[in-house]
Every structure is written in C-alpha cells, then in structure tokens.
Design a protein around this motif. Structure first.
Motif, PDB file in Angstrom:
ATOM      1  N   ARG A  80      18.864  10.201   0.665  1.00 47.84           N
ATOM      2  CA  ARG A  80      19.011  10.080  -0.779  1.00 47.84           C
ATOM      3  C   ARG A  80      19.335  11.411  -1.432  1.00 47.84           C
ATOM      4  N   TRP A 116       3.314   5.266  -2.628  1.00 45.15           N
ATOM      5  CA  TRP A 116       2.952   5.626  -1.249  1.00 45.15           C
ATOM      6  C   TRP A 116       1.974   4.595  -0.681  1.00 45.15           C
ATOM      7  N   GLU A 117       0.956   4.244  -1.506  1.00 50.78           N
ATOM      8  CA  GLU A 117      -0.110   3.379  -1.001  1.00 50.78           C
ATOM      9  C   GLU A 117       0.322   1.932  -0.822  1.00 50.78           C
ATOM     10  N   ARG A 118       1.090   1.402  -1.765  1.00 51.60           N
ATOM     11  CA  ARG A 118       1.376  -0.030  -1.747  1.00 51.60           C
ATOM     12  C   ARG A 118       2.773  -0.349  -1.257  1.00 51.60           C
ATOM     13  N   LEU A 119       3.767   0.441  -1.667  1.00 50.21           N
ATOM     14  CA  LEU A 119       5.133   0.156  -1.205  1.00 50.21           C
ATOM     15  C   LEU A 119       5.417   0.880   0.107  1.00 50.21           C
ATOM     16  N   LYS A 120       4.508   1.752   0.531  1.00 51.71           N
ATOM     17  CA  LYS A 120       4.652   2.513   1.777  1.00 51.71           C
ATOM     18  C   LYS A 120       5.902   3.374   1.765  1.00 51.71           C
ATOM     19  N   LEU A 121       6.260   3.874   0.569  1.00 54.41           N
ATOM     20  CA  LEU A 121       7.458   4.683   0.448  1.00 54.41           C
ATOM     21  C   LEU A 121       7.103   6.140   0.180  1.00 54.41           C
ATOM     22  N   VAL A 122       7.672   7.047   0.975  1.00 55.22           N
ATOM     23  CA  VAL A 122       7.528   8.477   0.706  1.00 55.22           C
ATOM     24  C   VAL A 122       8.547   8.843  -0.379  1.00 55.22           C
ATOM     25  N   LEU A 160      -0.844  17.144  -1.040  1.00 53.72           N
ATOM     26  CA  LEU A 160      -0.171  16.190  -1.909  1.00 53.72           C
ATOM     27  C   LEU A 160      -0.619  16.412  -3.360  1.00 53.72           C
ATOM     28  N   TRP A 198      -1.781  14.774  -5.771  1.00 52.91           N
ATOM     29  CA  TRP A 198      -2.964  14.162  -6.373  1.00 52.91           C
ATOM     30  C   TRP A 198      -4.250  14.683  -5.752  1.00 52.91           C
ATOM     31  N   MET A 255       8.586  -6.677  -4.877  1.00 48.39           N
ATOM     32  CA  MET A 255       7.962  -7.318  -3.717  1.00 48.39           C
ATOM     33  C   MET A 255       6.933  -6.377  -3.094  1.00 48.39           C
ATOM     34  N   ILE A 256       5.753  -6.901  -2.834  1.00 46.73           N
ATOM     35  CA  ILE A 256       4.745  -6.083  -2.168  1.00 46.73           C
ATOM     36  C   ILE A 256       4.773  -6.397  -0.673  1.00 46.73           C
ATOM     37  N   PRO A 271      -7.970   2.882   0.715  1.00 48.78           N
ATOM     38  CA  PRO A 271      -6.827   2.167   0.145  1.00 48.78           C
ATOM     39  C   PRO A 271      -6.728   0.724   0.644  1.00 48.78           C
ATOM     40  N   GLU A 302      -9.179  -1.177  -1.488  1.00 48.03           N
ATOM     41  CA  GLU A 302      -8.649  -1.342  -2.848  1.00 48.03           C
ATOM     42  C   GLU A 302      -7.529  -2.373  -2.899  1.00 48.03           C
ATOM     43  N   ALA A 303      -6.678  -2.377  -1.874  1.00 52.72           N
ATOM     44  CA  ALA A 303      -5.564  -3.331  -1.845  1.00 52.72           C
ATOM     45  C   ALA A 303      -6.117  -4.754  -1.782  1.00 52.72           C
ATOM     46  N   SER A 354      -7.677  -5.684  -5.024  1.00 49.88           N
ATOM     47  CA  SER A 354      -6.725  -5.862  -6.132  1.00 49.88           C
ATOM     48  C   SER A 354      -5.978  -7.187  -6.010  1.00 49.88           C
ATOM     49  N   LEU A 364      12.688   8.616   7.511  1.00 51.44           N
ATOM     50  CA  LEU A 364      12.803   7.208   7.117  1.00 51.44           C
ATOM     51  C   LEU A 364      12.096   6.961   5.789  1.00 51.44           C
ATOM     52  N   LYS A 365      11.358   7.965   5.297  1.00 53.19           N
ATOM     53  CA  LYS A 365      10.642   7.871   4.014  1.00 53.19           C
ATOM     54  C   LYS A 365       9.627   6.738   4.031  1.00 53.19           C
ATOM     55  N   LEU A 366       9.043   6.493   5.200  1.00 51.30           N
ATOM     56  CA  LEU A 366       8.070   5.418   5.344  1.00 51.30           C
ATOM     57  C   LEU A 366       6.665   5.971   5.539  1.00 51.30           C
ATOM     58  N   VAL A 367       5.723   5.493   4.738  1.00 49.87           N
ATOM     59  CA  VAL A 367       4.318   5.828   4.941  1.00 49.87           C
ATOM     60  C   VAL A 367       3.788   4.913   6.043  1.00 49.87           C
ATOM     61  N   GLY A 388       0.420   0.732   7.692  1.00 51.83           N
ATOM     62  CA  GLY A 388       0.767   1.801   6.756  1.00 51.83           C
ATOM     63  C   GLY A 388      -0.419   2.201   5.897  1.00 51.83           C
ATOM     64  N   ASN A 389      -1.626   2.009   6.422  1.00 48.25           N
ATOM     65  CA  ASN A 389      -2.808   2.378   5.655  1.00 48.25           C
ATOM     66  C   ASN A 389      -3.254   3.782   5.996  1.00 48.25           C
ATOM     67  N   LEU A 395      -4.792   8.809   1.678  1.00 47.19           N
ATOM     68  CA  LEU A 395      -3.986   9.923   1.164  1.00 47.19           C
ATOM     69  C   LEU A 395      -4.811  10.978   0.448  1.00 47.19           C
TER      70      LEU A 395
END
Lengths: 243, 243
Positions: free
Chosen positions: A5, A193-199, A240, A242, B1-2, B33, B36-37, B40, B196-199, B232-233, B236
């Motif tokens: 990106r 990061w936490e929910r969409l698992k995106l960095v 990070l 936060w 989408m989650i 997390p 929390e997920a 939620s 890959l920008k993936l957590v 992906g948990n 963080l």
C-alpha cells in the motif's frame, strides 16, 4: 499475493514484476520496514534529508543519472486515477451497493481519485483527516487551498498539505471531510488490529476513526459504507502507540 | 464484515446473528482481547480453572442450567466439517488451482477437515506443528495417536494433543506434518505482520513458517500452495514476541 500500500513499495514491486528498473528517493528517517520492503523488491534507494528541497534536488540528480521517469506520490493525474481504482475494486467486491465511501486525506491523491471513481455511481464520498493536519477541511471551509501546514499528528502519512491538482477535485466532488483527533485514530487503530486482524498504521486507521465519530454518525447514512484503509507500515520493533 | 477465527468468538458471533443464546466456558487465563470479543458479541462467559477436569465439570453444570448444546472445539464431526470449509472457500477464491494446502495442527479439527475438503481435488494436504508439541508428527511416525503431550511452545493454540476422531483422518489423508521451531514461528509471524499486514498469533503463523522451511521446500511442489492462517488473538498490551 503481496499487498503493497506504500507508494515506493508498490512501484518497486510493480517494476520488479515487469522487469523494469526502479529508483526510489526516501527521507533518511523513513521507517525501517518500509526501507526493507522497497529494497527486497529490488529497487535502488537514494536517501535524502527529510525536507522538500533535499527531496527535489536528490530526485533531479537521480533522474539525470538514470533517465528514469518521475512518478509523483499524489499530485499527478495518473497517480490520482490509479489510486481511485481502490474504490472500483471495492464496488466490485462488495456484496451490495455502497451508500458511501470514506478515504483518508493527506496529499489528497487517494481522496481525489476515489471521488473521480465514484462519478456516475450513487456512492457519496467523504474524506478523513487528522486534527493536527486538517489543512484540507480548513481549505474547504475557506474556499481556497492551504499551502503549508504545521502538521502535528501521529498519522505521519497524512501530514502533507493537499496537492494543487487534488484540491479542486475534492472541492467539487467530496461531500465533506471528517476531522478526527489522534486519540480517536489510535483507538480505531487498536480496534482494527484486534478485531479485523489488520496491521494498519495511524494514517491507515483515520478513515475508520472517522466513521466511528459523532459527526459521521449524525449523517445517518443508510446502507453499507466503504472504508479505504491505506497505510500499514508500522515499526514493530518499537512500542505500539496505545502502550 | 467481522472475521472471527477463534472458536468461542465465532460461535458467539454466529449465535448473535441468528438471535440464539450462547454460553462459553473459558479458562481464567484466556487472553484479554479474546474475552472482550466474546463478550462484545453478547455471549455469556463462565470462567473455569485452566485444566481439563475443571473445564468439563463447568461445562456440565452450565449445560444442566441452560440446556445448551455442546459444540466441541475440534474433536467432533460437525466441527471438523465446518473447519474444512476454509479450504473450500480458498479453492473458490484462488485464481488458479492449488497444488497443495497446509494447515496448522493442534487438536487436529482444522487439519482433518481440510483433508476431507480436499477429497476428490488434486490438492495435496500437509500439516504444520510446533516442535514443542509435535504429538501429531510423532504419532504418525509411531503409527498410533499420542494422548498426552508436555507442550512447550509459544504457539499456545497448538498445545492440545490431536483428537481421537481427527488422528485417523489425518493418518489416512494427510501427506505429512512439517515440524517447525518456535524461532521459525516467530520469524514467520513477524514477516506476516510486516508484509501481509495480518495480525496473527504464533499458532496462526505456524503453517506459513512450515512452507518457508527446508523440509517443505525440498518437496519441490509445483504450483500455488494454500496456507490456512488460523489464530489472530494477540494481547497487544504486552511486548511482541520478537522484541
């Protein structure tokens, strides 16, 4: 598939896939993973001092030596149109028609391109800008482009003032620019990061922060909202934001 | 989408979308997390001591109180088949036919399901397992399931020994299980975050670590290899494992 990106990274990767040479000018203080990505795709990096005059003179020398074509990161017709293709892909992939789309605005190429791509669709277009570099929102309110900005925001990809070509496109085609605080950006980033698992980097979380804001919620848009996420370069050797 | 790759989170989300009650038993030391997920998404959590007898007695009490149906995380036919749908989606989305697929193996539901889903395709199936909990690879070598494992690995989602139902399916249908060290897992995890920008958590990086290993490279597979990324948990608020 590698997703790239970042402008320099994307060009380096595209050039490698086509067997074309690629030369990149980068400020000395660029994030390490960004440097490593560009290098790993086989591009040649020339470092410069982190200011506009140094960038321009380094670029000029490099072009004289290599004869390479300059591909500006935002303020150029082809770059704007290229960046707008993200919305075309999003429209294609979305399971139902989008009611709106929101993109971050720094130099403004992505937002202007998004607005052009939305032409002829019913997709409403919004921008998202950090409060510490809200030159675009301010420029829209004043009716004229703000050329310099004393940027103070964690979203380092959005510190640039809006480009000359981009501003009038945004002025004409974008419904509004939502301004978000650094705190809102960091909260949105953590949630992504936490929910969409995106960095994503702070700049990449700005649009997501904006749709969570009261200002955006009050628009009361019915239907799906597309969020353009741009910027995932985070120096993972540092704490990070936060923490 | 989650996207929810965690069993409890996925059930909580699916139940909410269908308006069904959901009750989750979780060990007291679960990652924040994850808790929390699940919360939620509206599920009711009952915490228990982090061991198998406590889990089972808590589950039993909960079922007596609520009448809920137990959905096991890996060692059950429907769970195995459900987890195998990841490969079906991957095959559908991949631009060309896959030559092989690799999935992590802990309890073995995902790997067994993947192997069943690959039935009738030409996709070769491999597993990936951490060296510190390599009971599946060992069991395959010995010709019988290993029931207890003294797990010592950073990949906490893969510490469980392979389930009774899963082992014979894996034995029959999986070509091999690649064993990777924690160091290889952490390196792969960092690369996935950066490029890959993936957590992903360590367990989620195990299959990617395996395809980068010498053992896998020596198989010399021609064509695209699908990698199932599961887990992906990541807490963080704590330092990342490569720091």
């Amino acid at each position: 598939m590698i997703l790239e990106r970042n402008h320099a990274g994307a060009l380096a990767l595209a050039a490698r896939e086509r067997g074309i040479g690629c030369f990149v000018v980068m400020p000395l203080n660029s994030a390490q993973p960004k440097i490593e990505a560009v290098r790993s795709y086989g591009a040649e990096i020339t470092f410069c001092e982190p200011n506009a005059p140094a960038r321009e003179s380094t670029l000029k020398m490099l072009q004289e030596r290599t004869g390479a074509t300059f591909i500006p990161p935002y303020d150029a017709v082809n770059t704007i149109l290229g960046q707008g293709t993200a919305l075309l892909e999003l429209i294609e992939q979305a399971p139902e028609p989008l009611a709106a789309v929101i993109a971050p605005v720094g130099g403004g190429g992505l937002l202007a391109g998004t607005a052009i791509a939305a032409d002829g669709t019913n997709v409403r277009v919004f921008g998202a800008e950090p409060a510490g570099a809200a030159d675009c929102a301010q420029g829209l309110a004043d009716g004229r482009r703000i050329e310099h900005v004393n940027a103070e925001t964690i979203a380092d990809g959005l510190r640039t003032p809006v480009g000359k070509l981009n501003f009038p496109i945004i002025q004409e085609r974008v419904e509004g620019v939502i301004v978000v605080s650094d705190e809102e950006i960091v909260q949105a980033m953590k949630l992504m990061w936490e929910r969409l698992k995106l960095v994503v980097e702070p700049s990449g979380a700005a649009a997501f922060a904006a749709i969570r804001s009261k200002a955006f919620q009050e628009l009361d848009i019915k239907g799906p909202v597309g969020v353009i996420v741009s910027g995932g370069n985070v120096d993972l050797s540092k704490p990070l934001p936060w923490i």
